[in-house]
Design a protein around this motif. Structure first.
Motif, PDB file in Angstrom:
ATOM      1  N   SER A  42       0.391  -1.236  -0.445  1.00 34.09           N
ATOM      2  CA  SER A  42       0.057  -0.061   0.106  1.00 34.09           C
ATOM      3  C   SER A  42       1.231   1.236  -0.315  1.00 34.09           C
ATOM      4  O   SER A  42       1.928   1.112   0.861  1.00 34.09           O
ATOM      5  CB  SER A  42      -1.121   0.676   1.417  1.00 34.09           C
ATOM      6  OG  SER A  42      -1.481   1.205   1.225  1.00 34.09           O
ATOM      7  N   PRO A  43       0.567   2.477  -1.021  1.00 40.70           N
ATOM      8  CA  PRO A  43       1.414   3.229  -0.654  1.00 40.70           C
ATOM      9  C   PRO A  43       1.474   3.755   0.971  1.00 40.70           C
ATOM     10  O   PRO A  43      -0.541   4.372   1.034  1.00 40.70           O
ATOM     11  CB  PRO A  43       1.190   4.206  -1.916  1.00 40.70           C
ATOM     12  CG  PRO A  43      -0.497   3.892  -2.729  1.00 40.70           C
ATOM     13  CD  PRO A  43      -0.760   2.560  -1.553  1.00 40.70           C
ATOM     14  N   SER A  44       1.221   4.667   1.431  1.00 39.79           N
ATOM     15  CA  SER A  44       1.379   5.780   2.530  1.00 39.79           C
ATOM     16  C   SER A  44       0.610   4.730   3.867  1.00 39.79           C
ATOM     17  O   SER A  44      -0.491   4.864   4.112  1.00 39.79           O
ATOM     18  CB  SER A  44       1.363   6.973   2.634  1.00 39.79           C
ATOM     19  OG  SER A  44       1.672   7.371   1.391  1.00 39.79           O
ATOM     20  N   ASP A 117       5.488  -0.214   1.807  1.00 37.51           N
ATOM     21  CA  ASP A 117       5.032   1.271   1.229  1.00 37.51           C
ATOM     22  C   ASP A 117       5.350   1.350  -0.256  1.00 37.51           C
ATOM     23  O   ASP A 117       6.684   1.711  -1.196  1.00 37.51           O
ATOM     24  CB  ASP A 117       5.680   1.884   1.636  1.00 37.51           C
ATOM     25  CG  ASP A 117       4.793   3.100   1.385  1.00 37.51           C
ATOM     26  OD1 ASP A 117       4.406   4.052   0.871  1.00 37.51           O
ATOM     27  OD2 ASP A 117       6.004   4.350   2.519  1.00 37.51           O
ATOM     28  N   ASP A 118       4.591   0.898  -1.452  1.00 36.95           N
ATOM     29  CA  ASP A 118       4.227   0.976  -2.753  1.00 36.95           C
ATOM     30  C   ASP A 118       3.167   0.940  -3.131  1.00 36.95           C
ATOM     31  O   ASP A 118       2.173   0.412  -3.067  1.00 36.95           O
ATOM     32  CB  ASP A 118       5.296  -0.504  -3.108  1.00 36.95           C
ATOM     33  CG  ASP A 118       6.247   0.064  -4.126  1.00 36.95           C
ATOM     34  OD1 ASP A 118       6.188   0.355  -5.108  1.00 36.95           O
ATOM     35  OD2 ASP A 118       7.673  -1.491  -4.113  1.00 36.95           O
ATOM     36  N   LEU A 119       3.517   0.762  -4.948  1.00 38.06           N
ATOM     37  CA  LEU A 119       2.847   0.506  -5.438  1.00 38.06           C
ATOM     38  C   LEU A 119       1.988  -0.468  -6.286  1.00 38.06           C
ATOM     39  O   LEU A 119       2.963  -0.696  -7.542  1.00 38.06           O
ATOM     40  CB  LEU A 119       1.882   2.071  -6.278  1.00 38.06           C
ATOM     41  CG  LEU A 119       0.821   2.954  -7.073  1.00 38.06           C
ATOM     42  CD1 LEU A 119      -0.541   2.942  -6.467  1.00 38.06           C
ATOM     43  CD2 LEU A 119       0.808   4.020  -7.622  1.00 38.06           C
ATOM     44  N   ASP A 121       1.577  -1.795  -9.812  1.00 34.61           N
ATOM     45  CA  ASP A 121       1.185  -1.203 -11.711  1.00 34.61           C
ATOM     46  C   ASP A 121       0.873  -2.562 -11.643  1.00 34.61           C
ATOM     47  O   ASP A 121      -0.021  -2.237 -13.224  1.00 34.61           O
ATOM     48  CB  ASP A 121       2.576  -1.008 -11.485  1.00 34.61           C
ATOM     49  CG  ASP A 121       2.207   0.253 -11.608  1.00 34.61           C
ATOM     50  OD1 ASP A 121       1.918   0.850 -11.092  1.00 34.61           O
ATOM     51  OD2 ASP A 121       4.369   0.799 -11.067  1.00 34.61           O
ATOM     52  N   THR A 134       5.342  -4.027  -8.186  1.00 37.01           N
ATOM     53  CA  THR A 134       5.196  -3.025  -7.772  1.00 37.01           C
ATOM     54  C   THR A 134       5.988  -1.938  -8.164  1.00 37.01           C
ATOM     55  O   THR A 134       7.100  -1.961  -9.555  1.00 37.01           O
ATOM     56  CB  THR A 134       5.730  -3.215  -6.435  1.00 37.01           C
ATOM     57  OG1 THR A 134       6.745  -3.619  -6.096  1.00 37.01           O
ATOM     58  CG2 THR A 134       4.928  -4.090  -5.730  1.00 37.01           C
ATOM     59  N   ARG A 135       5.728  -0.171  -8.113  1.00 37.59           N
ATOM     60  CA  ARG A 135       7.031   0.466  -8.601  1.00 37.59           C
ATOM     61  C   ARG A 135       7.848   0.643  -8.280  1.00 37.59           C
ATOM     62  O   ARG A 135       8.566   0.621  -8.967  1.00 37.59           O
ATOM     63  CB  ARG A 135       5.710   1.568  -8.086  1.00 37.59           C
ATOM     64  CG  ARG A 135       6.288   2.500  -9.113  1.00 37.59           C
ATOM     65  CD  ARG A 135       5.085   3.607  -9.165  1.00 37.59           C
ATOM     66  NE  ARG A 135       3.587   3.872 -10.256  1.00 37.59           N
ATOM     67  CZ  ARG A 135       2.932   4.475 -10.277  1.00 37.59           C
ATOM     68  NH1 ARG A 135       2.553   5.391  -9.721  1.00 37.59           N
ATOM     69  NH2 ARG A 135       2.452   3.884 -11.144  1.00 37.59           N
ATOM     70  N   SER A 149      -8.227  -2.543  -2.012  1.00 38.71           N
ATOM     71  CA  SER A 149      -8.401  -1.370  -2.539  1.00 38.71           C
ATOM     72  C   SER A 149      -8.823  -0.054  -2.482  1.00 38.71           C
ATOM     73  O   SER A 149      -8.749   0.927  -2.799  1.00 38.71           O
ATOM     74  CB  SER A 149      -6.934  -1.329  -3.404  1.00 38.71           C
ATOM     75  OG  SER A 149      -7.358  -1.859  -4.952  1.00 38.71           O
TER      76      SER A 149
END
Length: 284
Positions: A42-44, A117-119, A121, A134-135, A149
């Motif tokens: 998850s980002p942040s 802590d990632d997104l 893609d 992941t990004r 999400s």
């Protein structure tokens, strides 16, 4: 505090959960509690949840999250119109959002859930595993991917109606000179008109949690609309309602905008991604 893996070097894991909201943390903890190696991407993931949460006390009794209950009311009431009042004999609770997030995060981590802590893609499905791209970190192989999400995820394939109705709400935590609700009472739904002699269409209702003699959370809600009502419409109705009730707002401490998809399309069963929470059109 979320302990994030700064430079993750995982082999294949049993479960990757996309998303770190209440749904994501709940399903990640359940997986880890059943002995599955689980990673939340998850980002942040430390970002504070911003919605207010209320529920019936009996729904949370016996759960660790019971410690996040900040206040309860014995007498939730419903006003259908100016002449009809119902009292619900079931205790209602408000959760402290910060405490809830901390409790759910700590429980997940204590069960061995790891956080990135990632997104995400892309997802590449192979015969025995899914490669989660992941990004930042690259590729993370997983036996199962659970998407928590939120509504409209690009990774969950759905079927059925793609025109959900929307529940929308505009809320404020306010400091007031006084309010009309006695101790122990909260307003579950108040459908009375926000303005004297005017019945609005579509209808909306007031949801109110008195926290003290001068502190109250108030929210104007459209139960379901297609399209959903705008925040500006709901704000105007809330302000008109409070004025009609003689409630003088001295200070706005917090403001909340809420949008929940209702009756959205359901996930197809012949896919590799497991939807959970709003990503699977769950609404409660």
């Amino acid at each position: 505090m979320v302990q994030v893996d700064a430079q993750p070097t995982y082999g294949q894991v049993d479960v990757v959960v996309i998303g770190s909201g209440p749904a994501g943390l709940a399903v990640a903890s359940a997986c880890a509690d059943n002995g599955l190696s689980t990673v939340v991407v998850s980002p942040s993931p430390e970002r504070r949840w911003v919605r207010s949460f209320g529920l019936w006390v009996d729904e949370i009794e016996g759960l660790p999250e019971r410690a996040a209950v900040s206040q309860t009311w014995a007498s939730p009431v419903v006003h259908v119109d100016d002449h009809t009042r119902h009292e619900i004999g079931r205790r209602y609770a408000r959760l402290d959002v910060g405490s809830l997030q901390q409790l759910m995060t700590q429980r997940a981590q204590s069960l061995g859930v790891r956080f990135m802590d990632d997104l995400v893609d892309a997802l590449d499905h192979g015969p025995t595993a899914t490669r989660v791209r992941t990004r930042v970190s690259g590729i993370l192989p997983a036996a199962v991917v659970i998407d928590a999400s939120g509504f409209g995820s690009p990774f969950v394939v759905t079927s059925g109606s793609d025109r959900p109705a929307w529940q929308t709400a505009f809320g404020r935590l306010v400091r007031v000179a006084r309010h009309p609700w006695p101790r122990g009472e909260m307003v579950f739904m108040d459908y009375r008109s926000p303005r004297e002699g005017h019945t609005p269409a579509p209808p909306t209702f007031l949801y109110a949690m008195p926290l003290s003699a001068q502190l109250v959370f108030v929210e104007e809600t459209s139960l379901a609309g297609r399209p959903g009502m705008s925040m500006d419409q709901l704000r105007r109705r809330l302000e008109s309602r409070l004025q009609r009730m003689g409630i003088e707002v001295r200070e706005v401490l917090e403001e909340e905008h809420c949008q929940i998809a209702m009756g959205g399309p359901l996930p197809r069963l012949d896919q590799r991604v497991v939807g959970f929470g709003a990503a699977a059109s769950m609404v409660h």
